[in-house]
Design a protein around this motif. Structure first.
Motif, short mmCIF file in Angstrom:
data_model
loop_
_atom_site.label_atom_id
_atom_site.label_comp_id
_atom_site.label_asym_id
_atom_site.label_seq_id
_atom_site.Cartn_x
_atom_site.Cartn_y
_atom_site.Cartn_z
N GLN A 97 -8.71 0.30 -12.89
CA GLN A 97 -8.53 0.73 -14.27
C GLN A 97 -9.77 1.43 -14.81
O GLN A 97 -9.67 2.35 -15.62
CB GLN A 97 -8.16 -0.47 -15.14
CG GLN A 97 -6.76 -0.99 -14.87
CD GLN A 97 -6.49 -2.32 -15.57
OE1 GLN A 97 -7.37 -2.91 -16.19
NE2 GLN A 97 -5.26 -2.81 -15.43
N ASN A 118 -1.23 1.19 -11.14
CA ASN A 118 -0.34 0.70 -12.19
C ASN A 118 -0.29 -0.83 -12.15
O ASN A 118 0.69 -1.42 -11.72
CB ASN A 118 1.06 1.28 -12.00
CG ASN A 118 1.96 0.99 -13.19
OD1 ASN A 118 1.49 0.61 -14.26
ND2 ASN A 118 3.26 1.16 -13.00
N PHE A 119 -1.36 -1.45 -12.59
CA PHE A 119 -1.39 -2.91 -12.64
C PHE A 119 -0.68 -3.41 -13.89
O PHE A 119 -0.76 -2.78 -14.95
CB PHE A 119 -2.84 -3.41 -12.66
CG PHE A 119 -3.48 -3.40 -11.30
CD1 PHE A 119 -3.27 -4.45 -10.41
CD2 PHE A 119 -4.28 -2.36 -10.90
CE1 PHE A 119 -3.85 -4.44 -9.16
CE2 PHE A 119 -4.87 -2.34 -9.65
CZ PHE A 119 -4.65 -3.38 -8.78
N ASN A 120 0.00 -4.53 -13.74
CA ASN A 120 0.67 -5.19 -14.87
C ASN A 120 1.61 -4.25 -15.62
O ASN A 120 1.81 -4.41 -16.83
CB ASN A 120 -0.36 -5.76 -15.85
CG ASN A 120 -1.41 -6.60 -15.16
OD1 ASN A 120 -2.59 -6.31 -15.28
ND2 ASN A 120 -1.00 -7.61 -14.43
N GLY A 121 2.20 -3.31 -14.91
CA GLY A 121 3.03 -2.32 -15.58
C GLY A 121 4.51 -2.60 -15.54
O GLY A 121 5.30 -1.75 -15.96
N TYR A 122 4.91 -3.76 -15.05
CA TYR A 122 6.32 -4.03 -14.87
C TYR A 122 6.71 -5.34 -15.55
O TYR A 122 5.86 -6.15 -15.92
CB TYR A 122 6.65 -4.10 -13.37
CG TYR A 122 6.27 -2.84 -12.64
CD1 TYR A 122 7.13 -1.74 -12.60
CD2 TYR A 122 5.04 -2.74 -12.00
CE1 TYR A 122 6.77 -0.58 -11.93
CE2 TYR A 122 4.67 -1.58 -11.33
CZ TYR A 122 5.54 -0.50 -11.30
OH TYR A 122 5.18 0.64 -10.64
N SER A 123 8.00 -5.56 -15.68
CA SER A 123 8.51 -6.75 -16.33
C SER A 123 8.33 -7.97 -15.44
O SER A 123 8.10 -7.86 -14.22
CB SER A 123 9.99 -6.58 -16.67
OG SER A 123 10.76 -6.54 -15.46
N PRO A 155 0.00 -2.00 -6.08
CA PRO A 155 -0.31 -1.52 -7.44
C PRO A 155 -1.67 -0.83 -7.52
O PRO A 155 -1.87 0.02 -8.39
CB PRO A 155 -0.27 -2.79 -8.29
CG PRO A 155 -0.39 -3.92 -7.34
CD PRO A 155 0.21 -3.45 -6.06
N TRP A 198 1.23 -7.53 -10.89
CA TRP A 198 2.33 -6.61 -11.14
C TRP A 198 2.86 -6.62 -12.57
O TRP A 198 3.36 -5.59 -13.03
CB TRP A 198 3.49 -6.93 -10.19
CG TRP A 198 3.28 -6.44 -8.80
CD1 TRP A 198 2.60 -7.07 -7.79
CD2 TRP A 198 3.71 -5.19 -8.25
NE1 TRP A 198 2.59 -6.31 -6.66
CE2 TRP A 198 3.29 -5.15 -6.90
CE3 TRP A 198 4.46 -4.12 -8.76
CZ2 TRP A 198 3.55 -4.07 -6.07
CZ3 TRP A 198 4.72 -3.04 -7.92
CH2 TRP A 198 4.28 -3.02 -6.59
N SER A 199 2.80 -7.74 -13.26
CA SER A 199 3.61 -7.87 -14.47
C SER A 199 2.80 -8.24 -15.71
O SER A 199 1.75 -8.89 -15.63
CB SER A 199 4.70 -8.93 -14.26
OG SER A 199 5.52 -8.57 -13.19
N SER A 200 3.33 -7.88 -16.84
CA SER A 200 2.79 -8.31 -18.12
C SER A 200 3.59 -9.51 -18.61
O SER A 200 4.69 -9.77 -18.13
CB SER A 200 2.87 -7.18 -19.14
OG SER A 200 4.22 -6.76 -19.29
#
Length: 423
Positions: free
Chosen positions: A147, A369-374, A364, A48-50
């Motif tokens: 992706q 939308n992978f790794n697209g959130y805080s 996701p 989920w997150s970067s």
């Protein structure tokens, strides 16, 4: 990634075929349950997150010189998550070895033939390898496939993208032979192989690109973690030789545990081991030895250790923390609500592992939308996932209990009876 001990679900289930639930050691399940929550946090953020820290210490060949993936700068939250998630793999493997040793001792005392014990080990090992290839690996590689927008990127290397579950499986196969020698000798052999793998790591890193595919696969499975590549025959960030070490240590502790001394004695042994391990960590780290990543004078740099592969300092720190967690959960009252929640998680590790990966990966994937959130948002997703997973684990435990068949000792070697007890 972990996360890995998942194996305990089947271990505890089989040990209960010859012993009642009263023989369980609750602090093991509670510790494992907490570790599982840390693992779920790490994996929720992976999908989920970067900003999540990963691949610290990974050996790299840059212009012919061996270097190691640095820890780098990170936020305090990312650093804290890294510390918590780093407990998972050594903790799972130690508890796996410990519980497996107890289970096999009980089987031997019950008169179970050696061939039946071997049958159990290789079946568990092959099952875990199957789950790695067809459940865990597709989940971990789902971001890459989504992706890319095409299935053409799916190769044999994406399915043979091994991780902690396959390390468990191969370790079970190792124990087919290892259980026939004393646990002290097995631990000594494991420790020696681990130190040799550390010593020759630069040589392995330099030779890896020039090896044939089969040689690369064996090197990657046994010794050397490498950056993921879909064109590789095998990908593996948890090579077996370094990660078998904590399992062999747990195997040793499990075999040297005696009921006549009592659980309180065992808890004190864990406390002493934890304090000793942490003391050695600080001595080594202050002396600048035992890790590829050197302390840079900051707190984060001091605790920023090589995980891929695990350094001696890494094992000293995180196994020390695992020992202290085991002691702390022994001291926690049996009636504790927190302990009860963790125990329910900890008794269903294999179910939890395979379920949580797809739970955190599926949404996701649908949203592309992978790794697209805080990180903060990812932590919220983690908590939401736990709310969903808890009743699922309780339901699984209820189902497992209602379907358990108590197998007579005389029929433990009969595969049809064993299967009834393992459903």
């Amino acid at each position: 990634m972990l996360n890995s001990s998942f194996v305990m679900d089947t271990n505890a289930k089989n040990s209960n075929l010859i012993a009642s639930n009263s023989s369980r050691l609750p602090f093991l399940d509670r510790t494992r349950g907490l570790i599982m929550l840390f693992m779920a946090l790490d994996h929720a953020l992976f999908f989920w997150s970067s900003g999540r820290i990963n691949n610290e210490g990974l050996p790299l060949l840059v212009k012919g010189a061996v270097t190691y993936n640095p820890f780098g700068n990170s936020s305090l939250l990312a650093y804290l998550i890294m510390v918590l998630s780093s407990i998972c793999a050594p903790g799972f493997l130690f508890i796996a070895g410990y519980v497996l040793a107890l289970s096999i001792k009980k089987r031997q005392l019950a008169g179970t033939p050696s061939s039946s014990i071997s049958h159990h080990l290789w079946r568990r090992g092959l099952l875990l390898l199957f789950l790695q290839v067809f459940i865990a690996s597709p989940a971990f590689n789902l971001p890459m496939v989504i992706q890319a927008g095409s299935l053409s990127i799916v190769t044999l290397g994406t399915f043979l993208s091994l991780s902690i579950l396959s390390t468990f499986g191969i370790s079970f196969l190792f124990l087919l032979l290892g259980r026939h020698i004393s646990p002290w000798k097995l631990f000594g052999v494991s420790g020696l192989l681990y130190l040799l793998s550390q010593l020759f790591l630069p040589s392995f890193t330099k030779s890896f690109p020039f090896n044939q595919a089969i040689e690369q696969a064996l090197q990657n499975i046994l010794v050397l973690p490498v950056p993921f590549s879909p064109v590789s025959l095998v990908n593996n960030n948890f090579p077996v030789i370094p990660w078998f070490f904590p399992m062999a240590l747990g195997w040793l502790y499990g075999h040297t545990y005696t009921e006549k001394r009592g659980v309180a004695y065992e808890a004190r042994r864990f406390a002493f081991s934890g304090v000793s391990s942490l003391a050695l960590f600080f001595i080594f780290r202050l002396a600048g030895i035992g890790d590829y990543l050197h302390a840079d004078g900051t707190l984060q740099g001091f605790f920023g250790l090589s995980k891929y592969p695990p350094s001696p300092d890494y094992f000293l720190l995180y196994l020390g923390l695992v020992f202290l967690l085991l002691f702390a959960f022994y001291k926690l009252p049996r009636s504790s609500r927190l302990g009860g929640v963790l125990e329910n998680f900890g008794r269903a590790p294999l179910f939890f592992y395979n379920t949580h990966l797809w739970l955190y990966a599926a949404v996701p994937a649908l949203m592309a939308n992978f790794n697209g959130y805080s990180l903060i948002f990812g932590v919220g997703i983690w908590l939401l996932g736990l709310i969903i997973l808890y009743p699922l684990c309780r339901g699984y435990l209820t189902w497992k209990s209602s379907n358990r068949v108590r197998i007579p000792h005389s029929r433990l070697g009969d595969p049809s009876y064993i299967w009834k007890g393992l459903r």
